[in-house]
Design a protein around this motif. Structure first.
Motif, PDB file in Angstrom:
ATOM      1  N   THR A  44     -75.888   6.324  37.350  1.00 45.57           N
ATOM      2  CA  THR A  44     -75.897   6.253  35.575  1.00 45.57           C
ATOM      3  C   THR A  44     -75.886   7.844  36.458  1.00 45.57           C
ATOM      4  OG1 THR A  44     -78.022   4.947  35.667  1.00 45.57           O
ATOM      5  CG2 THR A  44     -77.404   6.743  33.884  1.00 45.57           C
ATOM      6  N   LYS A  45     -74.591   7.199  35.405  1.00 47.87           N
ATOM      7  CA  LYS A  45     -73.245   8.827  35.182  1.00 47.87           C
ATOM      8  C   LYS A  45     -73.237   9.727  33.814  1.00 47.87           C
ATOM      9  CE  LYS A  45     -68.323   7.660  35.729  1.00 47.87           C
ATOM     10  NZ  LYS A  45     -67.750   7.656  36.288  1.00 47.87           N
ATOM     11  N   ASN A  49     -71.649  12.897  25.433  1.00 50.54           N
ATOM     12  CA  ASN A  49     -72.959  13.107  24.223  1.00 50.54           C
ATOM     13  C   ASN A  49     -73.723  12.497  24.789  1.00 50.54           C
ATOM     14  OD1 ASN A  49     -73.514  13.867  21.687  1.00 50.54           O
ATOM     15  ND2 ASN A  49     -72.105  12.402  20.457  1.00 50.54           N
ATOM     16  N   MET A  50     -74.146  11.666  23.973  1.00 43.40           N
ATOM     17  CA  MET A  50     -75.452  10.863  24.883  1.00 43.40           C
ATOM     18  C   MET A  50     -75.212   9.540  25.358  1.00 43.40           C
ATOM     19  SD  MET A  50     -77.924  12.975  23.574  1.00 43.40           S
ATOM     20  CE  MET A  50     -79.682  11.984  24.279  1.00 43.40           C
ATOM     21  N   ALA A  51     -74.080   9.378  26.188  1.00 42.56           N
ATOM     22  CA  ALA A  51     -73.577   8.365  26.258  1.00 42.56           C
ATOM     23  C   ALA A  51     -73.843   8.356  28.161  1.00 42.56           C
ATOM     24  CB  ALA A  51     -72.962   7.920  25.606  1.00 42.56           C
ATOM     25  N   PHE A  52     -73.830   6.781  28.778  1.00 47.02           N
ATOM     26  CA  PHE A  52     -74.475   7.204  30.004  1.00 47.02           C
ATOM     27  C   PHE A  52     -73.189   5.548  30.849  1.00 47.02           C
ATOM     28  CE2 PHE A  52     -77.259  10.189  28.585  1.00 47.02           C
ATOM     29  CZ  PHE A  52     -77.729  10.945  30.205  1.00 47.02           C
ATOM     30  N   LEU A  74     -72.618   3.603  21.216  1.00 52.89           N
ATOM     31  CA  LEU A  74     -71.777   2.734  21.959  1.00 52.89           C
ATOM     32  C   LEU A  74     -72.161   1.680  23.815  1.00 52.89           C
ATOM     33  CD1 LEU A  74     -69.251   6.027  23.233  1.00 52.89           C
ATOM     34  CD2 LEU A  74     -68.769   4.282  22.039  1.00 52.89           C
ATOM     35  N   GLY A  75     -73.484   1.525  23.313  1.00 51.42           N
ATOM     36  CA  GLY A  75     -74.091   0.929  24.078  1.00 51.42           C
ATOM     37  C   GLY A  75     -75.956   0.423  23.798  1.00 51.42           C
TER      38      GLY A  75
END
Length: 176
Positions: A44-45, A49-52, A74-75
């Motif tokens: 997990t990268k 912002n808060m997206a991985f 985004l997910g």
């Protein structure tokens, strides 16, 4: 006679001696672990912002927070993926078992409902699984057996969850 007076006497024990002296006899017992293990690795990268982005089995999944939490949506969030994992794991078991029984429903859905605690860290404390089968004259005894085998023997996700929370299920059949 004690062990000090018989230094040549060999004592056979199912344990490993770590340290032996006049005052200390420290031992550790070997762990008998008959578990055959396979290591799964998920990377997990952080994107921004808060997206991985996580990668599992060569497939990428974007995780993100909602805008109220500083994300851009985004997910999905991570916790619902726990429900996805259970639905997918048990669903794959059930349909595989039913195919071996020569029972193939027209449709099969697994709905997983999780109840979260209100206090931090928020976590699921109860999960309910609904197995919904659609088809004509589906044999309930075989549907029950397939679900039972998944829940009791094959689904590793459910096995872990049962150790930490209440896990319930039901079967619904829609005659087509």
């Amino acid at each position: 006679m004690d062990a000090k007076s018989t230094p040549n006497r060999k004592i056979t024990r199912p344990k490993t001696v770590i340290d032996s002296s006049d005052d200390v006899f420290q031992i550790t017992y070997p762990i008998k672990n008959n578990i055959m293990a396979k290591k799964e690795i998920v990377t997990t990268k952080w994107l921004d912002n808060m997206a991985f982005e996580s990668e599992a089995d060569g497939h990428k999944i974007i995780l993100d927070a909602n805008p109220e939490m500083g994300g851009e949506d985004l997910g999905p969030r991570p916790k619902p993926l726990m429900l996805v994992a259970l639905g997918g794991c048990s669903g794959m078991d059930v349909i595989s078992i039913l195919k071996k029984m020569r029972v193939v429903p027209d449709k099969f859905n697994v709905q997983v409902e999780g109840e979260l605690t209100e206090e931090d860290p928020k976590h699921f404390y109860k999960i309910h699984v609904i197995y919904e089968f659609t088809g004509k004259d589906l044999p309930m005894d075989k549907l029950k057996k397939a679900v039972e085998l998944s829940e009791e023997k094959y689904c590793g996700v459910g096995a872990v969850y049962k150790k930490t929370m209440e896990l319930t299920s039901e079967i619904k059949v829609i005659d087509s």
